[in-house]
Design a protein around this motif. Sequence first.
Motif, PDB file in Angstrom:
ATOM      1  N   THR A  53       8.923   4.320  -2.119  1.00  0.00           N
ATOM      2  CA  THR A  53       9.117   3.860  -0.738  1.00  0.00           C
ATOM      3  C   THR A  53       9.346   2.350  -0.712  1.00  0.00           C
ATOM      4  N   GLN A  54       8.559   1.630  -1.506  1.00  0.00           N
ATOM      5  CA  GLN A  54       8.753   0.177  -1.593  1.00  0.00           C
ATOM      6  C   GLN A  54      10.153  -0.147  -2.104  1.00  0.00           C
TER       7      GLN A  54
ATOM      8  N   ASP B 287       0.819  -1.207   0.000  1.00  0.00           N
ATOM      9  CA  ASP B 287       0.000   0.000   0.000  1.00  0.00           C
ATOM     10  C   ASP B 287       0.858   1.265   0.000  1.00  0.00           C
ATOM     11  N   LYS B 288       2.183   1.113   0.042  1.00  0.00           N
ATOM     12  CA  LYS B 288       3.082   2.261   0.049  1.00  0.00           C
ATOM     13  C   LYS B 288       3.385   2.707  -1.381  1.00  0.00           C
ATOM     14  N   PRO B 289       3.831   3.962  -1.572  1.00  0.00           N
ATOM     15  CA  PRO B 289       4.258   4.408  -2.896  1.00  0.00           C
ATOM     16  C   PRO B 289       5.420   3.540  -3.415  1.00  0.00           C
ATOM     17  N   TRP B 290       5.542   3.439  -4.734  1.00  0.00           N
ATOM     18  CA  TRP B 290       6.558   2.588  -5.331  1.00  0.00           C
ATOM     19  C   TRP B 290       7.968   2.965  -4.898  1.00  0.00           C
TER      20      TRP B 290
END
Length: 309
Positions: free
Chosen positions: A71-72, A66-69
């Motif tokens: 951040t992932q 569910d995190k921004p790409w």
Amino acid sequence: MNSRLLRLSGSIVLDLLRALGIALGIVVFTFFVIRMIPGDVVDVRGIEGSLTYSQQSAMRAELGLDKPWLTQFADWSLMILSGDLGQSARFARPIWELLSAVLPSTMLLGATALGIGIVLGVSIPVLAMLYPRSLWRGVVEVITIWSITVPTFSIGIMSLIVFAVWLDWIPAIGNFFVPALILGIDTAGSLAKALYEDMRENESAEFVRAARAKGLSRTRIILRHILPNALTVSIALIGLMLAGVFTGAITMEVVFGLPGLGTLTLQAIQGRDYAVVQAVIIWLGFAVIFANFVTDILRKLVNPRLRTT
């Protein structure tokens, strides 16, 4: 002597920097392209009916999906740098365990195919040079055309239909020799033509004329003088062909039902298991980069003229 070692060392350092840059590009490209595929492992589990809507939301948060790409990617990069490939969401096992279980099978198939390809790809051009009026020259052309025009995947399916279904000569699942032979012939076709043409070009070189003037036999000239000088290009080709051999091995594993990276990758793609797919692609990319790096060093050891490039 010191200047030669210095040039060789500088060339190796440049090759290493190029390899690291390509490796970084593979990592970044793989991470973001995979996430462009619609759906993820949570969606697949939801469709299968094994998760409720609230469980899907909790699982997506637990996996960080569910995190921004970006951040992932940052989280995943830190994990990879620590030596941890992560956990498979689909198989609920550490990824390194999954890879270590299937890598030997894929590497054995790829190494066997490469060995067959090198033996055929070198011996056939040599025979064509030793016996120029025989059928060996035609064999060079045939396997070259095979390599260029015939997809190994199609030949694999056709072999199953003919030899497993129609003739019942081989088992439909688990056959090892046939896919190794198919990939080996494909590899040989890529190598044989280049080596043969290079050997013919070297046949008119000054060092060959000098060998003839000394009264050396044609066989000795070809094996001792022409072949070693032509192998520089072949060594580079072998490094490039490694990518095709191992990706072909993965495809053949799927076709012939062999346990390996191919089967694991197919299952991971179907289950949208990003972490496993990333690990497989990155491993393949790094393996090919390392092989090309080693072959570049071998070429420069064999041919000093390449050390300045």
